[in-house]
Design an enzyme around this catalytic site. Structure first.
Site: not given
Ligand SMILES: Cc1cccc2c(=O)nc(N)[nH]c12
Ligand SMILES: [Zn+2]
Length: 373
Positions: A94, A98, A148, A268, A308
Site C-alpha cells: 500500500d 491511508f 491517495d 486484504d 491445519c
C-alpha cells in the site's frame, strides 16, 4: 515488456464473480485471493516459511511503516522487501496514504502532499505521490499503489468531491513518477466515498490514465455493509473486465463472499490476525472465542473440520491457556489457523466458481457459519 498479466479464466454464470490468475515476476496469484497483511515486514507471529506452508500466494507490506522503520536506506541495502524478509512470492504494498491519515491526527494535506508527525517519535515528515512511488520502487513489491486520500467516513459531498479529484491528480503524478512499470504493476485507487457519481468520475479519471489493475479504496471505513455492497454494485461494473479489482481492507468471511459475487478479485484484512491475538478463532461453524472460560476443559480442535497443523495437534483448552497467560505461542497458533481457514475458504470459492456452484456454496457456508443472508 511487463511480466504482469491478468488472465481471466472463468466468469460465474450467476454472479459477477470470476476466477483468474495474476502473473507477476515472483509467481502466480490465483484469484479471488485473500492477502495476509505483513505491515512491518512480517505477518505478525508467522515466518515466511509458515506462509509458504499454508500456501499464501501473496502478502502485503506497507510503505508508511517501512518508511518510518527501518527506513528507505536499510530497505535499499537489504535489496528490497523480498530479500529482507525471505519471501520469494508476490508482494503488494500500500502507498502509505491511508496510514498517514489513519495513524496521525497531526497532519496537513496540500496539493503537493501530506505533512505529518510520526506516530512513533514525533518527527515531522512530508509525503508526496512521488516519494510514495520512490519508496515502493525501493521496497520492490510486485503490485504497488498510487498515493491517495481516503476521505474520512461521513465526509460530505463537497469534501469527498475535492478529495477524489486530488486523488486523481495524484494518480497521474504517481504514474509519471513510476520508474519500474515493467516489473512493478501500479494500481490506481478509486475513491469518491459513498457518492455514485463521484465513484464513476474516479473510475473515468483513472482508466483515462490507464493502470494494469484497480483498487477500490475509501470503503470499510465505518460505513454499513449494505452501503459498502451498494458502492460495489455501482462501481465494479464500470471497471475494465480484463484487469484485476482489489477491494482494500476487506474483509470478514461474509464480505469475502459478497465482494467476490460483485466481481472483486483481491482482498486484504487485518481482522484474521488481529482477532487471533485476542483469542478468537474463525471456524466452519463461525467465530469461537477460545479465550472464554467455556473452553477451559475443551480438549477438541479449534475447528474439527480444519486440517491445519494447529487443529491436528493442539486443543482449544491449550490455546485458551496460552492466550490467558499471554504466551506468544497462543497468538501464533490462532493466527496460523485463522489465515489458513480463510485461504482454504477462498480456494473453495474459486472451485465453486469453476463448478458453477458459487451461490449454493455461499448459501451453505453462511448457514453453517451462522451468517444471516
Ligand atoms: C488499506 C486501506 C483500507 C481501506 C481503504 C484504503 C484506501 O482508501 N486507500 C489506501 N491506500 N488504503 C486503504
Ligand atoms: Zn486449523
Amino acid at each position: 515488456m511487463s511480466e504482469f498479466r491478468y488472465e481471466l479464466i472463468k466468469e460465474c454464470k450467476d454472479t459477477g464473480a470470476r476466477v483468474g490468475k495474476i502473473h507477476t515476476p515472483h509467481g502466480v496469484i490465483n484469484t479471488p485471493i485473500f492477502m495476509p497483511v505483513g505491515t512491518q515486514a512480517t505477518v505478525k507471529s508467522l515466518s515466511s516459511e509458515d506462509l509458504v506452508e499454508m500456501d499464501a500466494n501473496i502478502i502485503l507490506g506497507n510503505t508508511y511503516h517501512l518508511y518510518l522503520r527501518p527506513g528507505q536506506e536499510i530497505m535499499k541495502k537489504a535489496g528490497g522487501l523480498h530479500q529482507f524478509m525471505n519471501w520469494n512470492r508476490p508482494i503488494l504494498t500500500d502507498s502509505g496514504g491511508f496510514q498517514v491519515f489513519s495513524l496521525n491526527e497531526l497532519r496537513k494535506i496540500t496539493e503537493d502532499g501530506v505533512e505529518f508527525i510520526s506516530h512513533l517519535d514525533g518527527s515531522k515528515h512530508f509525503m508526496t505521490p512521488e516519494k510514495a512511488i520512490d519508496m515502493q520502487n525501493t521496497i520492490g513489491g510486485d503490485i504497488i499503489m498510487c498515493f491517495d486520500e481516503c476521505a474520512p467516513a461521513g465526509a460530505d459531498y463537497e469534501y469527498t468531491k475535492k478529495s477524489m479529484e486530488m486523488t486523481s491528480r495524484w494518480a497521474k503524478r504517481c504514474s509519471d513518477a513510476h520508474k519500474r512499470p515493467e516489473d512493478q504493476a501500479l494500481f490506481g485507487i478509486v475513491q469518491g466515498g459513498m457518492f455514485e457519481d463521484l465513484r464513476a468520475q474516479s473510475v473515468k479519471d483513472l482508466t483515462e490514465i490507464g493502470f494494469p489493475g484497480y483498487s477500490i479504496g475509501g470503503l470499510s471505513v465505518g460505513e454499513s455493509k449494505a452501503v459498502m455492497y451498494h458502492i460495489l454494485d455501482v462501481t465494479t461494473p464500470l471497471l475494465p473486465k480484463d484487469k484485476p479489482r482489489y477491494l482494500m481492507g476487506v474483509g470478514s468471511l461474509d464480505a469475502l463472499f459478497e465482494g467476490t459475487v460483485r466481481g472483486i478479485d483481491m482482498f486484504d484484512c487485518v481482522l484474521q490476525s488481529r482477532i487471533a491475538r485476542n483469542g478468537t478463532a474463525l471456524t466452519s461453524h463461525g467465530k469461537v472465542v477460545v479465550r472464554n472460560a467455556t473452553y477451559k476443559e475443551d480438549f477438541s480442535p479449534v475447528d474439527p473440520e480444519c486440517d491445519c497443523f494447529v487443529c491436528r495437534n493442539y486443543t482449544r483448552a491449550y490455546i485458551r491457556h496460552l492466550i490467558k497467560t499471554n504466551e506468544i505461542l497462543g497468538a501464533r497458533l490462532l493466527t496460523y489457523h485463522n489465515l489458513y481457514f480463510t485461504l482454504r475458504t477462498m480456494e473453495k470459492i474459486r472451485q465453486a466458481i469453476m463448478d458453477d456452484h458459487l451461490l449454493a456454496y455461499k448459501e451453505a457456508f453462511f448457514e453453517k457459519y451462522g451468517i444471516a443472508e
